[in-house]
Design a protein around this motif. Structure first.
Motif, PDB file in Angstrom:
ATOM      1  N   ARG B  10     -22.262 -33.034  90.035  1.00 54.83           N
ATOM      2  CA  ARG B  10     -22.129 -32.875  88.540  1.00 54.83           C
ATOM      3  C   ARG B  10     -22.967 -33.265  87.745  1.00 54.83           C
ATOM      4  O   ARG B  10     -23.870 -34.369  88.621  1.00 54.83           O
ATOM      5  CB  ARG B  10     -20.618 -33.554  88.657  1.00 54.83           C
ATOM      6  CG  ARG B  10     -20.388 -35.271  88.609  1.00 54.83           C
ATOM      7  CD  ARG B  10     -19.626 -35.597  88.471  1.00 54.83           C
ATOM      8  NE  ARG B  10     -18.364 -35.342  89.372  1.00 54.83           N
ATOM      9  CZ  ARG B  10     -17.363 -35.075  88.714  1.00 54.83           C
ATOM     10  NH1 ARG B  10     -17.365 -36.013  87.244  1.00 54.83           N
ATOM     11  NH2 ARG B  10     -16.161 -34.734  89.583  1.00 54.83           N
ATOM     12  N   ASP B  11     -23.093 -32.929  87.126  1.00 52.42           N
ATOM     13  CA  ASP B  11     -24.108 -33.239  85.739  1.00 52.42           C
ATOM     14  C   ASP B  11     -23.762 -33.287  84.292  1.00 52.42           C
ATOM     15  O   ASP B  11     -22.006 -32.211  83.748  1.00 52.42           O
ATOM     16  CB  ASP B  11     -25.213 -32.598  86.086  1.00 52.42           C
ATOM     17  CG  ASP B  11     -26.367 -33.181  85.624  1.00 52.42           C
ATOM     18  OD1 ASP B  11     -27.277 -32.676  85.833  1.00 52.42           O
ATOM     19  OD2 ASP B  11     -26.495 -33.915  84.623  1.00 52.42           O
ATOM     20  N   ILE B  12     -24.041 -33.996  83.331  1.00 54.21           N
ATOM     21  CA  ILE B  12     -23.823 -33.226  82.016  1.00 54.21           C
ATOM     22  C   ILE B  12     -25.457 -33.644  81.214  1.00 54.21           C
ATOM     23  O   ILE B  12     -26.330 -34.456  81.821  1.00 54.21           O
ATOM     24  CB  ILE B  12     -23.074 -34.871  81.426  1.00 54.21           C
ATOM     25  CG1 ILE B  12     -22.316 -35.293  82.418  1.00 54.21           C
ATOM     26  CG2 ILE B  12     -22.973 -34.574  79.897  1.00 54.21           C
ATOM     27  CD1 ILE B  12     -20.998 -36.253  81.896  1.00 54.21           C
ATOM     28  N   CYS B  13     -25.218 -32.274  80.482  1.00 49.67           N
ATOM     29  CA  CYS B  13     -26.457 -31.678  80.065  1.00 49.67           C
ATOM     30  C   CYS B  13     -26.524 -31.628  78.223  1.00 49.67           C
ATOM     31  O   CYS B  13     -25.259 -31.539  78.130  1.00 49.67           O
ATOM     32  CB  CYS B  13     -27.051 -30.914  80.256  1.00 49.67           C
ATOM     33  SG  CYS B  13     -27.385 -30.609  82.510  1.00 49.67           S
ATOM     34  N   GLN B  14     -27.862 -31.431  77.748  1.00 53.86           N
ATOM     35  CA  GLN B  14     -27.768 -31.297  76.318  1.00 53.86           C
ATOM     36  C   GLN B  14     -27.592 -30.091  76.273  1.00 53.86           C
ATOM     37  O   GLN B  14     -28.398 -29.463  77.079  1.00 53.86           O
ATOM     38  CB  GLN B  14     -29.097 -32.713  75.981  1.00 53.86           C
ATOM     39  CG  GLN B  14     -28.716 -33.917  76.232  1.00 53.86           C
ATOM     40  CD  GLN B  14     -27.761 -34.148  75.244  1.00 53.86           C
ATOM     41  OE1 GLN B  14     -27.658 -34.701  73.749  1.00 53.86           O
ATOM     42  NE2 GLN B  14     -26.713 -35.582  75.112  1.00 53.86           N
ATOM     43  N   ARG B  15     -27.019 -29.713  75.623  1.00 55.69           N
ATOM     44  CA  ARG B  15     -27.474 -27.974  74.636  1.00 55.69           C
ATOM     45  C   ARG B  15     -29.183 -27.948  74.437  1.00 55.69           C
ATOM     46  O   ARG B  15     -29.288 -28.953  74.502  1.00 55.69           O
ATOM     47  CB  ARG B  15     -26.591 -27.446  73.874  1.00 55.69           C
ATOM     48  CG  ARG B  15     -27.008 -28.939  72.190  1.00 55.69           C
ATOM     49  CD  ARG B  15     -26.075 -27.926  71.043  1.00 55.69           C
ATOM     50  NE  ARG B  15     -24.479 -28.448  71.403  1.00 55.69           N
ATOM     51  CZ  ARG B  15     -23.398 -27.422  70.593  1.00 55.69           C
ATOM     52  NH1 ARG B  15     -24.064 -26.269  69.891  1.00 55.69           N
ATOM     53  NH2 ARG B  15     -22.365 -28.797  70.657  1.00 55.69           N
ATOM     54  N   MET B  83     -28.763 -24.097  78.112  1.00 53.87           N
ATOM     55  CA  MET B  83     -27.156 -24.461  78.348  1.00 53.87           C
ATOM     56  C   MET B  83     -26.824 -24.536  76.797  1.00 53.87           C
ATOM     57  O   MET B  83     -27.237 -25.820  75.923  1.00 53.87           O
ATOM     58  CB  MET B  83     -27.124 -25.374  78.573  1.00 53.87           C
ATOM     59  CG  MET B  83     -27.818 -25.171  80.605  1.00 53.87           C
ATOM     60  SD  MET B  83     -27.181 -26.218  81.370  1.00 53.87           S
ATOM     61  CE  MET B  83     -28.074 -27.776  81.420  1.00 53.87           C
ATOM     62  N   SER B  84     -25.687 -24.229  76.590  1.00 54.81           N
ATOM     63  CA  SER B  84     -24.031 -24.682  75.291  1.00 54.81           C
ATOM     64  C   SER B  84     -23.298 -24.356  76.325  1.00 54.81           C
ATOM     65  O   SER B  84     -22.868 -24.577  77.409  1.00 54.81           O
ATOM     66  CB  SER B  84     -24.629 -22.854  74.527  1.00 54.81           C
ATOM     67  OG  SER B  84     -23.631 -22.209  75.370  1.00 54.81           O
ATOM     68  N   PRO B  85     -22.224 -25.593  75.414  1.00 58.09           N
ATOM     69  CA  PRO B  85     -21.554 -25.701  75.790  1.00 58.09           C
ATOM     70  C   PRO B  85     -20.041 -24.869  76.475  1.00 58.09           C
ATOM     71  O   PRO B  85     -19.521 -25.423  77.227  1.00 58.09           O
ATOM     72  CB  PRO B  85     -20.717 -26.133  74.592  1.00 58.09           C
ATOM     73  CG  PRO B  85     -21.635 -26.674  73.120  1.00 58.09           C
ATOM     74  CD  PRO B  85     -22.852 -25.645  73.883  1.00 58.09           C
ATOM     75  N   GLU B  86     -20.225 -23.189  76.030  1.00 53.79           N
ATOM     76  CA  GLU B  86     -19.969 -22.522  77.036  1.00 53.79           C
ATOM     77  C   GLU B  86     -20.126 -22.288  78.360  1.00 53.79           C
ATOM     78  O   GLU B  86     -19.908 -21.271  79.382  1.00 53.79           O
ATOM     79  CB  GLU B  86     -20.281 -20.812  75.894  1.00 53.79           C
ATOM     80  CG  GLU B  86     -19.384 -20.601  74.785  1.00 53.79           C
ATOM     81  CD  GLU B  86     -20.481 -21.715  73.375  1.00 53.79           C
ATOM     82  OE1 GLU B  86     -19.823 -22.288  72.727  1.00 53.79           O
ATOM     83  OE2 GLU B  86     -20.946 -21.175  73.580  1.00 53.79           O
ATOM     84  N   ASP B  87     -21.704 -22.959  78.716  1.00 52.48           N
ATOM     85  CA  ASP B  87     -21.647 -22.704  79.906  1.00 52.48           C
ATOM     86  C   ASP B  87     -21.481 -24.178  80.931  1.00 52.48           C
ATOM     87  O   ASP B  87     -21.393 -23.815  81.984  1.00 52.48           O
ATOM     88  CB  ASP B  87     -23.400 -23.209  79.795  1.00 52.48           C
ATOM     89  CG  ASP B  87     -24.133 -21.776  79.295  1.00 52.48           C
ATOM     90  OD1 ASP B  87     -25.052 -21.955  78.917  1.00 52.48           O
ATOM     91  OD2 ASP B  87     -23.640 -20.443  79.493  1.00 52.48           O
ATOM     92  N   SER B  88     -20.383 -24.783  80.195  1.00 57.31           N
ATOM     93  CA  SER B  88     -19.983 -25.339  81.345  1.00 57.31           C
ATOM     94  C   SER B  88     -18.263 -25.587  81.872  1.00 57.31           C
ATOM     95  O   SER B  88     -17.421 -24.195  81.709  1.00 57.31           O
ATOM     96  CB  SER B  88     -19.166 -26.634  80.034  1.00 57.31           C
ATOM     97  OG  SER B  88     -19.665 -27.559  79.394  1.00 57.31           O
ATOM     98  N   THR B 108     -20.859 -27.570  91.419  1.00 56.27           N
ATOM     99  CA  THR B 108     -21.339 -28.323  90.990  1.00 56.27           C
ATOM    100  C   THR B 108     -20.722 -28.757  89.579  1.00 56.27           C
ATOM    101  O   THR B 108     -20.357 -27.161  88.847  1.00 56.27           O
ATOM    102  CB  THR B 108     -23.107 -27.916  90.419  1.00 56.27           C
ATOM    103  OG1 THR B 108     -23.969 -27.955  91.603  1.00 56.27           O
ATOM    104  CG2 THR B 108     -23.972 -28.588  89.399  1.00 56.27           C
ATOM    105  N   ARG B 109     -19.856 -29.066  88.726  1.00 53.01           N
ATOM    106  CA  ARG B 109     -19.357 -29.691  88.159  1.00 53.01           C
ATOM    107  C   ARG B 109     -20.412 -29.493  86.573  1.00 53.01           C
ATOM    108  O   ARG B 109     -20.596 -30.621  86.523  1.00 53.01           O
ATOM    109  CB  ARG B 109     -18.433 -30.561  88.100  1.00 53.01           C
ATOM    110  CG  ARG B 109     -17.233 -30.251  87.438  1.00 53.01           C
ATOM    111  CD  ARG B 109     -16.457 -31.551  86.841  1.00 53.01           C
ATOM    112  NE  ARG B 109     -15.867 -30.823  86.335  1.00 53.01           N
ATOM    113  CZ  ARG B 109     -13.556 -31.260  86.279  1.00 53.01           C
ATOM    114  NH1 ARG B 109     -13.488 -32.116  87.233  1.00 53.01           N
ATOM    115  NH2 ARG B 109     -12.732 -31.077  85.362  1.00 53.01           N
ATOM    116  N   LEU B 110     -20.605 -28.720  85.777  1.00 48.19           N
ATOM    117  CA  LEU B 110     -21.510 -28.746  84.501  1.00 48.19           C
ATOM    118  C   LEU B 110     -20.821 -28.817  83.123  1.00 48.19           C
ATOM    119  O   LEU B 110     -19.790 -28.149  82.933  1.00 48.19           O
ATOM    120  CB  LEU B 110     -22.354 -27.852  84.696  1.00 48.19           C
ATOM    121  CG  LEU B 110     -23.329 -27.287  83.353  1.00 48.19           C
ATOM    122  CD1 LEU B 110     -24.599 -28.298  83.277  1.00 48.19           C
ATOM    123  CD2 LEU B 110     -24.061 -26.020  83.676  1.00 48.19           C
TER     124      LEU B 110
END
Lengths: 111, 113
Positions: B10-15, B83-88, B108-110
């Motif tokens: 998993r990862d949390i990424c900035q747009r 990446m954009s939020p729609e890629d979550s 992978t939970r993005l």
């Protein structure tokens, strides 16, 4: 283009019940059919694989059947338990082609 | 059957940034597949990756957004670019397993913020 449909979309049953999940596909020219289980936010766990020449497969309390001519498969779960709660996905494909998935059945087994 | 190790889990990424997801298979496989699973949806095929050739992308997915590498018969990467939020989504890799059916990585939970 192959399309896979799963019915019902969601199912809630009391513990101990036997249940049937249904899967249908539009193109009967498949190599195999595979049932998966997916827990929330997790990957896929393969449950049963039925090759095109087979009619059914069994693993523990699970039994899956395949009728290629009618484009249908069923997954039978005996004596359901709360631990069976998950989303069940049906997918068809094989022969080095990618699997095509149904939208899944979300199962809740209530203790 | 083949076992696939996928990371990160998993990862949390900035747009606007990019993330590369890796899948390592414990045996040689001819074909690998990359899927996306958007929240509440089923799996959608992104592309098919053969070793030694460019990946084949499904309608709606392009190489500039989802570049894929397949340097050998046991490894593949998928990059989610700009990446954009729609890629979550959950991203999963898969390989054929012969008589054992298809095998999947753990996903992978993005989340894109």
């Amino acid at each position: 283009k192959q399309e896979v449909t799963q019915i019902p979309a969601a199912l809630s049953v009391p513990e101990g019940e036997n249940l049937v999940l249904n899967c249908s596909f539009t193109d009967s020219a498949i190599y195999n059919l595979q049932w998966f289980r997916q827990d929330p936010g997790k990957g896929l766990t393969s449950l049963l694989l039925i090759q095109s020449s087979q009619r059914e497969q069994t693993s523990g309390r699970l039994n899956a059947s395949l009728d290629k001519s009618s484009g249908r498969s069923t997954l039978y779960i005996a004596a359901s338990q709360p631990g069976d709660s998950a989303t069940y996905l049906c997918a068809v494909g094989g022969g080095n082609t990618p699997l095509v998935f149904g939208k899944g059945t979300r199962l809740s087994v209530i203790a | 059957s083949a076992v696939i190790s996928q990371k990160p889990s998993r990862d949390i990424c900035q747009r606007g940034t990019s993330l590369t997801i890796q899948c390592q298979v414990d045996s040689q496989v001819t074909m690998m597949f990359w899927y996306r699973q958007q929240p509440g949806q089923s799996l959608t095929l992104i592309a098919t990756a053969n070793q030694g050739s460019e990946a084949t992308y499904e309608s709606g997915f392009v190489i500039d957004k989802f570049p894929i590498s397949r340097p050998n018969l046991t490894f593949s990467t998928l990059t989610v670019s700009n990446m954009s939020p729609e890629d979550s989504s959950i991203y999963l890799c898969s390989s054929t397993g012969g008589n054992y059916g298809y095998t999947f990585g753990s996903g992978t939970r993005l989340t894109v913020v």
